[in-house]
Design a protein around this motif. Structure first.
Motif, PDB file in Angstrom:
ATOM      1  N   ALA A 240       0.833  -1.207   0.000  1.00  0.00           N
ATOM      2  CA  ALA A 240       0.000   0.000   0.000  1.00  0.00           C
ATOM      3  C   ALA A 240       0.862   1.249   0.000  1.00  0.00           C
ATOM      4  N   SER A 241       1.990   1.205   0.722  1.00  0.00           N
ATOM      5  CA  SER A 241       2.894   2.356   0.760  1.00  0.00           C
ATOM      6  C   SER A 241       3.519   2.615  -0.607  1.00  0.00           C
ATOM      7  N   LYS A 242       3.925   1.551  -1.289  1.00  0.00           N
ATOM      8  CA  LYS A 242       4.549   1.696  -2.604  1.00  0.00           C
ATOM      9  C   LYS A 242       3.543   2.137  -3.670  1.00  0.00           C
ATOM     10  N   LEU A 243       2.259   1.812  -3.459  1.00  0.00           N
ATOM     11  CA  LEU A 243       1.234   2.219  -4.425  1.00  0.00           C
ATOM     12  C   LEU A 243       1.215   3.734  -4.612  1.00  0.00           C
ATOM     13  N   LYS A 244       1.597   4.449  -3.549  1.00  0.00           N
ATOM     14  CA  LYS A 244       1.567   5.907  -3.618  1.00  0.00           C
ATOM     15  C   LYS A 244       2.646   6.458  -4.553  1.00  0.00           C
ATOM     16  N   LYS A 245       3.633   5.619  -4.890  1.00  0.00           N
ATOM     17  CA  LYS A 245       4.770   6.101  -5.679  1.00  0.00           C
ATOM     18  C   LYS A 245       4.773   5.576  -7.110  1.00  0.00           C
ATOM     19  N   HIS A 246       3.908   4.624  -7.410  1.00  0.00           N
ATOM     20  CA  HIS A 246       3.876   4.043  -8.754  1.00  0.00           C
ATOM     21  C   HIS A 246       2.468   4.194  -9.327  1.00  0.00           C
ATOM     22  N   ARG A 247       2.246   5.302  -9.999  1.00  0.00           N
ATOM     23  CA  ARG A 247       0.925   5.565 -10.569  1.00  0.00           C
ATOM     24  C   ARG A 247       0.746   4.768 -11.852  1.00  0.00           C
ATOM     25  N   PRO A 248      -0.386   4.107 -12.008  1.00  0.00           N
ATOM     26  CA  PRO A 248      -0.596   3.295 -13.211  1.00  0.00           C
ATOM     27  C   PRO A 248      -0.636   4.106 -14.491  1.00  0.00           C
ATOM     28  N   ASP A 249      -1.032   5.409 -14.402  1.00  0.00           N
ATOM     29  CA  ASP A 249      -1.084   6.214 -15.622  1.00  0.00           C
ATOM     30  C   ASP A 249       0.276   6.772 -15.998  1.00  0.00           C
ATOM     31  N   GLU A 250       1.150   7.016 -15.014  1.00  0.00           N
ATOM     32  CA  GLU A 250       2.453   7.592 -15.287  1.00  0.00           C
ATOM     33  C   GLU A 250       3.558   6.540 -15.365  1.00  0.00           C
ATOM     34  N   ASP A 251       3.405   5.461 -14.609  1.00  0.00           N
ATOM     35  CA  ASP A 251       4.434   4.422 -14.567  1.00  0.00           C
ATOM     36  C   ASP A 251       3.773   3.051 -14.641  1.00  0.00           C
ATOM     37  N   PRO A 252       3.157   2.724 -15.772  1.00  0.00           N
ATOM     38  CA  PRO A 252       2.427   1.451 -15.864  1.00  0.00           C
ATOM     39  C   PRO A 252       3.317   0.234 -15.645  1.00  0.00           C
ATOM     40  N   GLU A 253       4.579   0.307 -16.135  1.00  0.00           N
ATOM     41  CA  GLU A 253       5.485  -0.832 -15.949  1.00  0.00           C
ATOM     42  C   GLU A 253       5.865  -0.994 -14.488  1.00  0.00           C
ATOM     43  N   GLY A 254       6.148   0.141 -13.829  1.00  0.00           N
ATOM     44  CA  GLY A 254       6.490   0.086 -12.404  1.00  0.00           C
ATOM     45  C   GLY A 254       5.334  -0.421 -11.572  1.00  0.00           C
ATOM     46  N   PHE A 255       4.124   0.025 -11.935  1.00  0.00           N
ATOM     47  CA  PHE A 255       2.923  -0.427 -11.229  1.00  0.00           C
ATOM     48  C   PHE A 255       2.725  -1.931 -11.418  1.00  0.00           C
ATOM     49  N   LYS A 256       2.910  -2.403 -12.649  1.00  0.00           N
ATOM     50  CA  LYS A 256       2.759  -3.830 -12.938  1.00  0.00           C
ATOM     51  C   LYS A 256       3.808  -4.645 -12.192  1.00  0.00           C
ATOM     52  N   GLN A 257       5.053  -4.132 -12.175  1.00  0.00           N
ATOM     53  CA  GLN A 257       6.136  -4.828 -11.473  1.00  0.00           C
ATOM     54  C   GLN A 257       5.850  -4.903  -9.972  1.00  0.00           C
ATOM     55  N   LEU A 258       5.296  -3.816  -9.413  1.00  0.00           N
ATOM     56  CA  LEU A 258       4.955  -3.799  -7.991  1.00  0.00           C
ATOM     57  C   LEU A 258       3.882  -4.828  -7.676  1.00  0.00           C
ATOM     58  N   ARG A 259       2.871  -4.898  -8.538  1.00  0.00           N
ATOM     59  CA  ARG A 259       1.793  -5.853  -8.304  1.00  0.00           C
ATOM     60  C   ARG A 259       2.315  -7.295  -8.347  1.00  0.00           C
ATOM     61  N   LEU A 260       3.182  -7.586  -9.319  1.00  0.00           N
ATOM     62  CA  LEU A 260       3.760  -8.928  -9.425  1.00  0.00           C
ATOM     63  C   LEU A 260       4.631  -9.237  -8.213  1.00  0.00           C
ATOM     64  N   ALA A 261       5.397  -8.238  -7.764  1.00  0.00           N
ATOM     65  CA  ALA A 261       6.248  -8.435  -6.587  1.00  0.00           C
ATOM     66  C   ALA A 261       5.405  -8.716  -5.349  1.00  0.00           C
TER      67      ALA A 261
END
Length: 653
Positions: free
Chosen positions: A23-44
């Motif tokens: 939940a803390s990392k969600l604040k730093k990886h926006r799906p619209d601005e960083d879709p790859e980072g968001f996807k990587q976070l979800r997989l992690a």
């Protein structure tokens, strides 16, 4: 880079810690601005949940560590140099000299606005008030109350502090000898009781602003708060013009203006002032929250997303910011990100009904989407888990059982089944509907499956230990919980349960272990009152009554209306021969539970034994309310009457 590096925590079995990190990392990886980072976070996140099942700590990691209580931070406000000196010397100064010095110090402090709003400066003057001569104290109390009535622009925390020092409200009848009732009512009601008002923090006046300018501005700002709801008032427009003409940078004024235009439906101007607040006072979280709310109301969800993120950069646990960001994710149909953030908000405010309702609705959507997905992909274990967890979280336990039973049959082929996870979820459902034997059997099956597949079975171990503890199977519970502690030595819950099992075995050699475990639990989480309750029982078992009393008082800070703990405290104080305190404790026990005959009986026995006739009479009334034995009541009544008669017949001096 491992999944643990991505979510930002060390490997652990604690799913709550994993969810918090995600939940803390969600604040730093926006799906619209960083879709790859968001996807990587979800997989992690998903990978971390899987790895947690088979996590085995090293010997160094699993050894319990001493967690010292962190030293209190120095949060005292900066004290102005002129307030640091000793104001009076009660041994040398006369009453008149002392009062004059104090009056001068207060006037000097008030005239310096930046010094006036610092609580520490007032404390430097009045912290020694209890050592002053009573005549000095009375004169200062009267003079200071009059000063507050004439100079109202003092922060509420300062007023609260001064009230704690001089107790004006408690001495209302005494003050009536010196002040008119209208004045007293104004000062006590408006300055002391009604402490909710505009803040004085962070106001920036132009250089060389004199006291009259400062007071005029504050007076006008206060008047504006009364006129906010009257858009037709001509005086309000003139007042707005005057306030803006002062060229003062004031976060409270920007908040007031933003609220004013929001109430009138002028969202653009409301947003203008909230953005001005952000630009001028970037560290002020209220401006970011206001902007985020206004953007959200206008449908600018991306801008609202950024504003809520800015608020969380200031306070990462702010419940309104967490809920706002969760709502933004919900607008993007990201149910899981929204769910985690609402859960974080609920952890901060457990009785937040809005967050609870949102979580129910999100879980219902997850169930619906999961069931639709499973019609096409019936062996997708991740979706099966989402659906089962959704049923549990909305309290649909029978539906959860119906859904999980086919998945836990021995012939069903799924990784989750081999891990024992579905059995664990099924056990939770059985436990929730009080089918405890079925729950215990299912948790056992979950543990066996986890171990067979190379996992740790941590959650099943905790549940089996907890179930055995509740059923007084202390040795078996200890065995399960020791294994759980190996995987997560920093779980306050596991340590507390383990300490309870060791206490329950009633073996002297186990008491030291129990005390060590409960102390460790308290170091990890000092806010959990159940830990103090348990430690008090351990202290009682070792006849350390002073320590027991201290812990019971700590418990009563959290639950002051618990008659059971007041009674226990009374018994403890009785052991310590602190009879007056013991009577007070027993009195409180009868106050919060009028049926407590045992407390009333202890109370009246102490009162009679110490010759306290007034307290004995009150205890007798408590016994009557508790419907004690009439013969016993009659006996005590006769004893009190005899004591009263003996006192009445004593010869006067």
């Amino acid at each position: 880079m491992t999944c643990w590096d991505i979510i930002g925590i060390s490997a652990t079995v604690d799913k709550r810690a994993i969810k918090r990190a995600y939940a803390s990392k969600l604040k730093k990886h926006r799906p619209d601005e960083d879709p790859e980072g968001f996807k990587q976070l979800r997989l992690a996140y998903e990978e971390a949940l899987e790895e947690a099942k088979s996590y085995h700590p090293t010997q160094e990691q699993s050894a319990p560590q001493s967690s010292p209580v962190p030293a209190a931070e120095n949060t005292a406000a900066q004290v102005a140099p002129h307030a640091q000196r000793e104001i009076i010397d009660s041994d040398r100064d006369s009453c008149e000299q002392a009062v004059t010095k104090l009056q001068q110090a207060v006037v000097e402090l008030y005239e310096d606005f930046n010094a006036r709003i610092q609580l520490g400066n007032w404390q430097a003057i009045f912290d020694q008030a209890e050592t002053w001569d009573i005549e000095v104290l009375q004169h200062v109390a009267l003079g200071l109350l009059q000063f507050i009535g004439r100079n109202p622009f003092i922060p509420s925390e300062v007023i609260s502090y001064l009230e704690s020092q001089f107790a004006w409200q408690e001495n209302h009848s005494w003050l009536q000898q010196y002040f008119e009732e209208d004045f007293l009512r104004y000062v006590l009601n408006h300055a002391i009781v009604c402490r909710w008002g505009p803040s004085y923090r962070d106001i920036r006046f132009p250089e060389n602003s004199d006291l009259e300018t400062v007071e005029t501005y504050l007076r006008q700002r206060k008047l504006l708060t009364y006129l906010l709801d009257d858009p037709e008032d001509d005086e309000r427009d003139a007042l707005l013009s005057a306030l803006q003409g002062h060229n003062v940078q004031d976060p409270e004024l920007y908040r007031l203006l933003s609220s004013l235009y929001l109430n009138e439906g002028d969202l653009a101007r409301a947003l203008q002032y909230s953005e001005q607040l952000n630009n001028t006072f970037s560290g002020n979280i209220d401006g970011h929250l206001r902007s985020a709310n206004l953007y959200y109301r206008q449908g600018y969800f991306s801008a609202a997303f950024s504003a809520y993120e800015s608020a969380l950069a200031i306070d990462e646990e702010h419940p309104l910011a967490l809920k706002g960001l969760a709502a933004c994710y919900l607008q993007r149909c990201d149910l899981f990100a929204s769910k985690h953030l609402f859960e974080q908000a609920l952890a901060q405010v457990p009785f937040d009904m809005e967050a609870r309702i949102q979580l129910v609705q999100i879980n219902q959507k997850i169930i619906q989407q999961g069931l639709e997905h499973l019609e096409k992909h019936p062996k997708d274990t991740r979706e099966q888990r989402y659906v089962a967890e959704g049923y549990l979280e909305i309290g649909a336990y029978h539906e959860a059982i119906q859904f999980l039973l086919p998945l836990t049959k021995s012939g069903f082929f799924s990784k989750a089944d081999r891990d024992g996870e579905f059995h664990y979820l099924l056990g939770l459902a059985y436990e929730a509907i009080d089918q405890l034997e079925a729950a215990e059997n299912t948790f056992n099956r979950s543990l066996n499956l986890a171990v067979m597949s190379g996992g740790n079975g941590y959650e099943a171990l905790v549940k089996l230990g907890e179930t055995a503890y509740v059923n007084n199977k202390f040795k078996w519970a200890e065995k399960m919980l020791l294994q759980a502690r190996h995987f997560n030595p920093e779980s306050s819950k596991v340590l507390r349960l383990l300490a309870g099992c060791q206490l329950g075995q009633e073996e002297p050699e186990k008491l030291d272990e129990a005390l060590e475990n409960i102390n460790h639990a308290i170091r990890i989480n000092s806010e959990e009152h159940h830990s103090y309750t348990l430690r008090a029982l351990i202290f009682r078992a070792t006849e350390n009554y002073a320590a027991e009393a201290a812990d019971l008082k700590q418990v009563l800070e959290y639950c002051p209306t618990c008659s059971k703990h007041w009674h226990k405290l009374g018994l403890c104080l009785l052991k310590l021969q602190q009879l007056d305190e013991a009577m007070t404790a027993f009195e409180n026990a009868t106050l919060y539970n009028t049926a407590r005959r045992d407390s009333a009986l202890q109370w009246i026995q102490i009162a009679l034994g110490t010759g306290n006739r007034d307290s004995a009479q009150l205890a007798l009334e408590a016994l009557e309310r508790a419907k004690a034995d009439p013969a016993q009541i009659t006996l005590f009544k006769e004893t009190i009457e005899r004591m009263n008669s003996e006192v009445a017949n004593e010869p006067s001096a």
